[in-house]
Design a protein around this motif. Structure first.
Motif, mmCIF file in Angstrom:
data_model
loop_
_atom_site.group_PDB
_atom_site.id
_atom_site.type_symbol
_atom_site.label_atom_id
_atom_site.label_comp_id
_atom_site.label_asym_id
_atom_site.label_seq_id
_atom_site.Cartn_x
_atom_site.Cartn_y
_atom_site.Cartn_z
ATOM 1 N N THR A 5 0.857 -1.186 0.000
ATOM 2 C CA THR A 5 0.000 0.000 0.000
ATOM 3 C C THR A 5 0.890 1.231 0.000
ATOM 4 N N LEU A 6 0.310 2.376 -0.276
ATOM 5 C CA LEU A 6 1.075 3.612 -0.215
ATOM 6 C C LEU A 6 1.577 3.849 1.207
ATOM 7 N N ALA A 7 0.755 3.523 2.192
ATOM 8 C CA ALA A 7 1.169 3.696 3.592
ATOM 9 C C ALA A 7 2.399 2.842 3.901
ATOM 10 N N LYS A 8 2.423 1.612 3.420
ATOM 11 C CA LYS A 8 3.589 0.745 3.668
ATOM 12 C C LYS A 8 4.808 1.232 2.888
ATOM 13 N N ALA A 9 4.608 1.675 1.665
ATOM 14 C CA ALA A 9 5.726 2.205 0.880
ATOM 15 C C ALA A 9 6.348 3.407 1.592
ATOM 16 N N ASN A 10 5.510 4.270 2.123
ATOM 17 C CA ASN A 10 6.022 5.432 2.854
ATOM 18 C C ASN A 10 6.692 5.024 4.154
ATOM 19 N N LYS A 11 6.210 3.969 4.798
ATOM 20 C CA LYS A 11 6.860 3.458 6.013
ATOM 21 C C LYS A 11 8.247 2.928 5.686
ATOM 22 N N VAL A 12 8.381 2.224 4.575
ATOM 23 C CA VAL A 12 9.691 1.740 4.135
ATOM 24 C C VAL A 12 10.646 2.930 3.999
ATOM 25 N N CYS A 31 13.373 4.400 -3.573
ATOM 26 C CA CYS A 31 12.191 4.117 -4.373
ATOM 27 C C CYS A 31 11.625 2.764 -3.968
ATOM 28 N N VAL A 32 10.302 2.698 -3.977
ATOM 29 C CA VAL A 32 9.600 1.470 -3.623
ATOM 30 C C VAL A 32 8.678 1.126 -4.793
ATOM 31 N N TYR A 33 8.878 -0.068 -5.334
ATOM 32 C CA TYR A 33 8.092 -0.558 -6.464
ATOM 33 C C TYR A 33 7.227 -1.723 -6.008
ATOM 34 N N ASP A 34 6.100 -1.927 -6.682
ATOM 35 C CA ASP A 34 5.307 -3.122 -6.392
ATOM 36 C C ASP A 34 5.921 -4.311 -7.118
ATOM 37 N N ALA A 35 5.379 -5.489 -6.881
ATOM 38 C CA ALA A 35 5.948 -6.717 -7.447
ATOM 39 C C ALA A 35 5.919 -6.729 -8.974
ATOM 40 N N GLY A 36 5.030 -5.958 -9.575
ATOM 41 C CA GLY A 36 4.938 -5.901 -11.023
ATOM 42 C C GLY A 36 5.824 -4.843 -11.657
ATOM 43 N N GLY A 37 6.587 -4.124 -10.841
ATOM 44 C CA GLY A 37 7.516 -3.130 -11.378
ATOM 45 C C GLY A 37 6.963 -1.723 -11.496
ATOM 46 N N ALA A 38 5.808 -1.459 -10.890
ATOM 47 C CA ALA A 38 5.243 -0.106 -10.920
ATOM 48 C C ALA A 38 5.749 0.683 -9.715
ATOM 49 N N LEU A 39 6.199 1.893 -9.956
ATOM 50 C CA LEU A 39 6.674 2.746 -8.881
ATOM 51 C C LEU A 39 5.514 3.130 -7.974
ATOM 52 N N LYS A 40 5.680 2.896 -6.673
ATOM 53 C CA LYS A 40 4.653 3.245 -5.694
ATOM 54 C C LYS A 40 5.022 4.542 -4.977
ATOM 55 N N ALA A 41 6.309 4.708 -4.627
ATOM 56 C CA ALA A 41 6.728 5.910 -3.921
ATOM 57 C C ALA A 41 8.220 6.138 -4.113
ATOM 58 N N PHE A 42 8.600 7.413 -4.109
ATOM 59 C CA PHE A 42 10.006 7.800 -4.178
ATOM 60 C C PHE A 42 10.191 9.079 -3.383
ATOM 61 N N GLN A 43 11.252 9.107 -2.608
ATOM 62 C CA GLN A 43 11.632 10.337 -1.924
ATOM 63 C C GLN A 43 13.141 10.483 -1.969
ATOM 64 N N LEU A 44 13.548 11.738 -1.990
ATOM 65 C CA LEU A 44 14.954 12.097 -2.064
ATOM 66 C C LEU A 44 15.265 12.990 -0.875
ATOM 67 N N GLN A 45 16.265 12.623 -0.092
ATOM 68 C CA GLN A 45 16.639 13.455 1.044
ATOM 69 C C GLN A 45 17.286 14.750 0.564
ATOM 70 N N ASP A 46 17.137 15.787 1.361
ATOM 71 C CA ASP A 46 17.780 17.063 1.051
ATOM 72 C C ASP A 46 19.278 16.850 0.894
ATOM 73 N N GLY A 47 19.830 17.451 -0.143
ATOM 74 C CA GLY A 47 21.265 17.367 -0.374
ATOM 75 C C GLY A 47 21.710 16.164 -1.177
ATOM 76 N N ALA A 48 20.777 15.289 -1.561
ATOM 77 C CA ALA A 48 21.150 14.111 -2.354
ATOM 78 C C ALA A 48 21.650 14.548 -3.729
ATOM 79 N N SER A 49 22.609 13.833 -4.241
ATOM 80 C CA SER A 49 23.188 14.185 -5.528
ATOM 81 C C SER A 49 22.300 13.733 -6.689
ATOM 82 N N ILE A 50 22.580 14.278 -7.830
ATOM 83 C CA ILE A 50 21.793 14.007 -9.034
ATOM 84 C C ILE A 50 21.912 12.521 -9.428
ATOM 85 N N GLY A 51 20.891 11.995 -9.998
ATOM 86 C CA GLY A 51 20.924 10.632 -10.512
ATOM 87 C C GLY A 51 20.478 9.563 -9.538
ATOM 88 N N ARG A 52 20.132 9.932 -8.326
ATOM 89 C CA ARG A 52 19.759 8.928 -7.324
ATOM 90 C C ARG A 52 18.528 8.124 -7.732
#
Length: 144
Positions: A5-12, A31-52
């Motif tokens: 679920t989105l809640a679990k992806a955000n918990k991860v 990044c958290v993807y479901d078993a079928g390869g669909a992106l569920k959630a992504f977050q980038l911490q402040d200061g992370a470099s390009i390409g993460r």
């Protein structure tokens, strides 16, 4: 059956960031993807470099394509470079064959999600992915 679920992806992601802070790591992209390869959630911490996002996604695509964590792909890169070249040519978006993508499995062994992290060393990225997966009650498959 357990479901991503989105809640679990955000918990991860929250747990992975907390682990990174605990270890004093460089800023991560998770990044958290479901078993079928669909992106569920992504977050980038402040200061992370390009390409993460691209690197974390490449780790996940390789893991999902082979059904095991990306540590296994890293081992294959040395002994079977032709396999990695072939895999990279057929997986849309490419693969990054280094540790840092971990499959989340339910109690029956079914893949529920895949977590890809990039930002620090591959081993540290993997440790943060494991922490996030285990926080949701799933089993982490690193491919070791």
């Amino acid at each position: 059956m357990s479901m991503l679920t989105l809640a679990k992806a955000n918990k991860v992601i929250r747990t992975a960031f907390a682990k990174a802070e605990e270890l004093g790591l460089k800023p991560l992209g998770v990044c958290v993807y479901d078993a079928g390869g669909a992106l569920k959630a992504f977050q980038l911490q402040d200061g992370a470099s390009i390409g993460r996002f691209a690197i974390a996604g490449g780790k996940v695509r390789g893991a999902l394509a082979t059904g095991t964590g990306s540590r296994w792909l890293n081992a294959q890169a040395e002994g079977r470079p032709h396999f990695l070249a072939g895999l990279a040519s057929v997986v849309e978006g490419g693969v990054v064959p280094v540790p840092g993508a971990v499959l989340a499995r339910d109690k029956r062994g079914n893949i529920v999600a895949a977590v890809g992290i990039s930002g620090d060393t591959s081993d540290n990225d993997e440790a943060c992915a494991i922490a996030g997966i285990e926080a949701c009650g799933w089993q982490a498959d690193t491919g070791a």
